[in-house]
Design an enzyme around this catalytic site. Sequence first.
Site, short mmCIF file in Angstrom:
data_model
loop_
_atom_site.label_atom_id
_atom_site.label_comp_id
_atom_site.label_asym_id
_atom_site.label_seq_id
_atom_site.Cartn_x
_atom_site.Cartn_y
_atom_site.Cartn_z
CG ASP A 14 -2.29 0.53 0.98
OD1 ASP A 14 -2.41 1.38 0.08
OD2 ASP A 14 -3.24 0.16 1.70
CG ASP B 128 -9.38 2.33 -1.13
OD1 ASP B 128 -8.36 2.27 -1.84
OD2 ASP B 128 -9.38 2.09 0.09
C1 GLA Z 1 -5.95 1.35 1.35
C2 GLA Z 1 -6.11 0.36 0.20
C3 GLA Z 1 -7.26 -0.58 0.50
C4 GLA Z 1 -6.97 -1.34 1.79
C5 GLA Z 1 -6.73 -0.36 2.94
C6 GLA Z 1 -6.20 -1.04 4.18
O1 GLA Z 1 -7.05 2.19 1.47
O2 GLA Z 1 -6.31 1.04 -1.01
O3 GLA Z 1 -7.45 -1.49 -0.57
O4 GLA Z 1 -5.87 -2.17 1.61
O5 GLA Z 1 -5.77 0.64 2.58
O6 GLA Z 1 -5.95 -0.15 5.23
#
Ligand code: GLA
Length: 408
Positions: free
Chosen positions: A155, A210
């Site tokens: 991430d 996301d």
């Molecule tokens: C980010 C990623 C998500 C998930 C969260 C976890 O937002 O884009 O897909 O992995 O972190 O904290």
Amino acid sequence: MNKQKGKNLLLAVSVYFAICNPLFAQKFEELAQTPPMGWNSWNTFQTNIDEPLLKGMVDTYISSGMKDAGYTYFVLDDGWMSMERDSAGNLVADPKKFPHGMKAFADYVHSKGLKFGIYNCAGTKTCAGYPGTHGYEYQDARLYASWGVDYLKFDWCYTDGINARDAYITMSKAIRAGGRPMLFSLCEWGGHQPWRWAKNVGQLWRSTGDIGVGFEKDITKGSWTALSVLSILDRQDSIRQYAGPGHWNDPDMLEVGNGMKYNEDKAHFSLWCMLAAPLMAGNDLRKMSPETTGILTNKEVIALDQDPLGVEAFRYYSFDGIEIWVKPLANNELAVCFLNRSGRPQEVNYDWKAHTITDTVSKTSFDFSQTNYKVRDLWAKKDIGTTNKPFKQTVPADDVVVLRLVKQ
Ligand code: GLA
């Protein structure tokens, strides 16, 4: 030679061997020749994961037919760790959540014929505040290899002052040095255009922020916004030329079964397959409705995603809320998806013979006045004639019709 020097030499030799051995390099090159398929804990459970819950998920992964449909990876997202590294600097699986440790859980996943994935972050912390990997890349990669990890999602939180390209290249090298072939999933959200530089760094890279449980409208949650299926779709067309076998644009994990309507879930899944997207289910597999199972395990639609040509669909036509997406397939076949995003049912009347479809990326062309194709409807699961006759059907609002065209 003293003991420490001996150890260092041994480590250097094994790193050299791991990186330069052609057989080893080949194992990495062969990864993800088609988009990876699996399940990830985040979309439903966020950090509320533990061994009993996840073992139940592994078991239903098998009994629900997901594995038989081609899903392979079982990926733990954020929240699997303790808040501190141990005195040797190693990450520790939260002993309350994973009382038998992570190696034992990985063994359980492997014992069911699945592959095991885990999550961390290029920053100093993960997005949920657990220890990040910055400065510990090689140590963490060795630990994952010792646990039998097959997939790392990496991430991009807490990364002030860190260069994205350098950070992901470092982790990619660390994985290779760790000696165990692992898919490397870059989760940088597209801000640094990883499609331009990550082809040889990892096998997939997130192309947007996301996803949320919304088909048309984005969902604002306090200070941030989760993107809808259609918002994400509209951000893919311009980067399709960067995807192909071994390196995929990732429009984020699936929200099928997480609260959208049946037709929206069906459209979301179809579009992701048209985009040759990684298919990471994100629903509670233990509570899947027959409709959700039917969507996620539709093998004919999955076959579009997994087509060996590895070409992403493009938006061929758009008018009045009706879009036609086309995906060239191996053996000169073609997938065609009619998407109705107009908010009302609409009749589509498409005369194949009046148009030639040409794709500059895959350098393919489909001239229906010259060649007749058989047409199969992949959701109705029936053959519906040939391209000699116009395709005429009413497409409900927020729904799709997905066709596979095969030369007569
Ligand atoms: C980010 C990623 C998500 C998930 C969260 C976890 O937002 O884009 O897909 O992995 O972190 O904290």
